[in-house]
Design a protein around this motif. Sequence first.
Motif, PDB file in Angstrom:
ATOM      1  N   ARG A  86      35.357  43.269  45.089  1.00  0.00           N
ATOM      2  CA  ARG A  86      34.898  41.978  44.565  1.00  0.00           C
ATOM      3  C   ARG A  86      34.632  40.958  45.669  1.00  0.00           C
ATOM      4  O   ARG A  86      33.768  40.101  45.534  1.00  0.00           O
ATOM      5  CB  ARG A  86      35.947  41.405  43.600  1.00  0.00           C
ATOM      6  N   GLU A  90      31.060  39.490  45.054  1.00  0.00           N
ATOM      7  CA  GLU A  90      30.973  38.072  44.667  1.00  0.00           C
ATOM      8  C   GLU A  90      30.295  37.239  45.750  1.00  0.00           C
ATOM      9  O   GLU A  90      29.480  36.377  45.476  1.00  0.00           O
ATOM     10  CB  GLU A  90      32.376  37.494  44.429  1.00  0.00           C
ATOM     11  N   ARG A 112      37.167  30.021  44.741  1.00  0.00           N
ATOM     12  CA  ARG A 112      37.371  30.605  43.394  1.00  0.00           C
ATOM     13  C   ARG A 112      38.705  31.354  43.328  1.00  0.00           C
ATOM     14  O   ARG A 112      39.442  31.260  42.368  1.00  0.00           O
ATOM     15  CB  ARG A 112      36.212  31.554  43.044  1.00  0.00           C
ATOM     16  N   TYR A 113      39.009  32.089  44.402  1.00  0.00           N
ATOM     17  CA  TYR A 113      40.302  32.809  44.441  1.00  0.00           C
ATOM     18  C   TYR A 113      41.452  31.815  44.317  1.00  0.00           C
ATOM     19  O   TYR A 113      42.421  32.045  43.625  1.00  0.00           O
ATOM     20  CB  TYR A 113      40.443  33.581  45.754  1.00  0.00           C
ATOM     21  N   GLU A 115      41.513  28.976  42.855  1.00  0.00           N
ATOM     22  CA  GLU A 115      41.641  28.500  41.467  1.00  0.00           C
ATOM     23  C   GLU A 115      42.309  29.559  40.599  1.00  0.00           C
ATOM     24  O   GLU A 115      43.184  29.261  39.798  1.00  0.00           O
ATOM     25  CB  GLU A 115      40.259  28.169  40.899  1.00  0.00           C
ATOM     26  N   THR A 116      41.906  30.810  40.784  1.00  0.00           N
ATOM     27  CA  THR A 116      42.478  31.893  39.973  1.00  0.00           C
ATOM     28  C   THR A 116      43.974  32.035  40.258  1.00  0.00           C
ATOM     29  O   THR A 116      44.791  32.111  39.346  1.00  0.00           O
ATOM     30  CB  THR A 116      41.775  33.233  40.306  1.00  0.00           C
ATOM     31  N   PHE A 117      44.320  32.053  41.553  1.00  0.00           N
ATOM     32  CA  PHE A 117      45.736  32.230  41.907  1.00  0.00           C
ATOM     33  C   PHE A 117      46.585  31.064  41.389  1.00  0.00           C
ATOM     34  O   PHE A 117      47.730  31.252  41.002  1.00  0.00           O
ATOM     35  CB  PHE A 117      45.901  32.366  43.427  1.00  0.00           C
ATOM     36  N   ARG A 119      46.473  29.612  38.756  1.00  0.00           N
ATOM     37  CA  ARG A 119      46.800  29.739  37.324  1.00  0.00           C
ATOM     38  C   ARG A 119      47.856  30.816  37.054  1.00  0.00           C
ATOM     39  O   ARG A 119      48.319  30.977  35.945  1.00  0.00           O
ATOM     40  CB  ARG A 119      45.523  30.069  36.526  1.00  0.00           C
ATOM     41  N   ILE A 120      48.227  31.574  38.089  1.00  0.00           N
ATOM     42  CA  ILE A 120      49.209  32.648  37.886  1.00  0.00           C
ATOM     43  C   ILE A 120      50.604  32.043  37.700  1.00  0.00           C
ATOM     44  O   ILE A 120      50.997  31.147  38.454  1.00  0.00           O
ATOM     45  CB  ILE A 120      49.211  33.615  39.097  1.00  0.00           C
ATOM     46  N   ARG A 126      51.585  34.052  42.805  1.00  0.00           N
ATOM     47  CA  ARG A 126      50.731  32.884  43.034  1.00  0.00           C
ATOM     48  C   ARG A 126      50.623  32.590  44.535  1.00  0.00           C
ATOM     49  O   ARG A 126      49.565  32.254  45.051  1.00  0.00           O
ATOM     50  CB  ARG A 126      51.338  31.683  42.300  1.00  0.00           C
TER      51      ARG A 126
END
Length: 580
Positions: A86, A90, A112-113, A115-117, A119-120, A126
């Motif tokens: 990815r 990406e 983007r990573y 932001e995703t992390f 939310r963990i 995280r």
Amino acid sequence: MRTFSGIAASPGIAMGKLRIIDRRSITVSEYPIQSEAVSHETARLAQAIEVTRVDLELLKSRLAETNGEDHLFFIETHLMILADERLVTETTETIRTGMINAEGALRRTLHRYRETFARIDDPYLRERISDVETVIERVLRSMSGETLEPLPQHENHIIIAAHDISPADMLQINRNNVLAIITEIGGRTSHTAILARALELPAVMGVEGITDLLLDGVSVIVDGLSGSVIVEPDQETFQLSLRRKQHYEYVEYELLKTAPLPAVTLDGHTMSLRGNVEIPEEGASVLAHGGSGVGLYRTEMLFMNRASMPDEEEQLITYRTMQQAIAPHPLTIRTLDAGGDKLLEGMDQAAEANPALGVRAIRLSLSMPDEFKKQLRAILRVSADGPVRIMFPMISGLEEVRTAKKLLEEAKLELNASGIRFDSAIQVGVMIEIPAAVTLADLLAREVDFFSVGTNDLIQYTLAIDRSNEQLSHLYQPLHPAVLRSLRRIVQAAHGAGIPACLCGEMAGDSLYLPILLGLGFDELSMGAGSILRVKQILRRCSMERAVRIAEGCFAFSTASEVEMYLKSQITLDVTESID
Ligand code: PEP
Ligand code: MG
């Protein structure tokens, strides 16, 4: 011959060859591209990833050969991140659709990573974003052709000059070949300076433009006593500096003989003089300099230069080594004080507009309670072996202390449940280094067993002076009446609640301030090992009664320079004067 002046950040004189290094972090720019450049940018990305992979494989085999197995796991994690499809798809997609260069696209992928992390839920997972950041930084460096220059390990008799040297870099400096350091930025109370003193490495900081104006290989003299750097000295200057160096070393040697003398005033008042330490190796030096234990152990150094946090066992081993080094004296362990100018890997200073006012110290610990409890359990476990105190940094109010103490209680219950021994009555203290804590000192004093004043930060936050900013060093005034009034208020609050008032900022190690601190009623001072004997000498020549008079006298003045003039008229700093 020419002379540069800067801030005398760590005492001692050294002569050697200059070695300029560039440790600035990488800058990434994003710019639009034409459609015909898309395949070129995609190829650049693929190539940079491949170069990074090869570098990591090489590092992995080197570490495997040199007992670096502990770190192999991290390198493998980094290789896995790099191999993630990815990352390429990406980023390539962003190059194509956004019509931007590969570096810009990669930075957007990282964003983007993040932001995703974020939310963990699981804090451990995280925090793995730091590994992703490290890997992407490597790829970006490879694309820019800018490598993070390694610190020289094998060149002998060198003096390192750099725009900046981070505390993490300081820990990697090889004391056998580096004789001194010079930086363009940084102040006396920056953590880099504190570490230089701990490592007994002469340092001059805030020497503007030195890395641009000089070339590698020129001979330099670093005078960490006067804060000067002499380039290509003539014979006479060289001889003079050599004599100053010998004299300094002689005085140090003579002072060491006074180490066993008690820290007691002429009229029999005892004050605890303790050492500040960062790494277990410093424990022996504190004792050799006559310190009666450690008043501040900055544990954050154990968390630096690594991709993930040390686990409970590793922390226990390190704290135990420190405890054994200073036994039977007490050890005050401060919980993690990362952030600000002490960045851990993956903590991006640029991500915070004001790192000194950001996620630092207790705020960071409370944001990751599981990691925090690991540290608390490790500290508790060492307390079974000898006197250990625990101290929370950067406390601004009661909620923080109560939450930290609640987690400490949980850590105790967990240890009890596993049948692991610890000192159930371990003393808990807070650092008073934020003006709000001074204002609330009477309330805080009811919650803890001791106070320790962190003047480095207290001065920074009271006077709004960045402690690492060399441009403002003249305004960083320990004798500022606002600071002195705060100190007085802290001692009164501590004693009002029947708890000791300690002070572990750099102010403790300057013998000029000893009469005020003694006269204000501080019970303990903790400082870099190298300062203990000078402070003790002044303490032994002073009576409590006189110190109280001097301290009271200081409050008659309304500016720092007036107080300083008054203080200097009251005491003679024989030892220091004979050197400077
Ligand atoms: C201080 O702020 O005075 C202190 C002792 O802590 P540090 O220098 O580690 O911030
Ligand atoms: Mg501090």
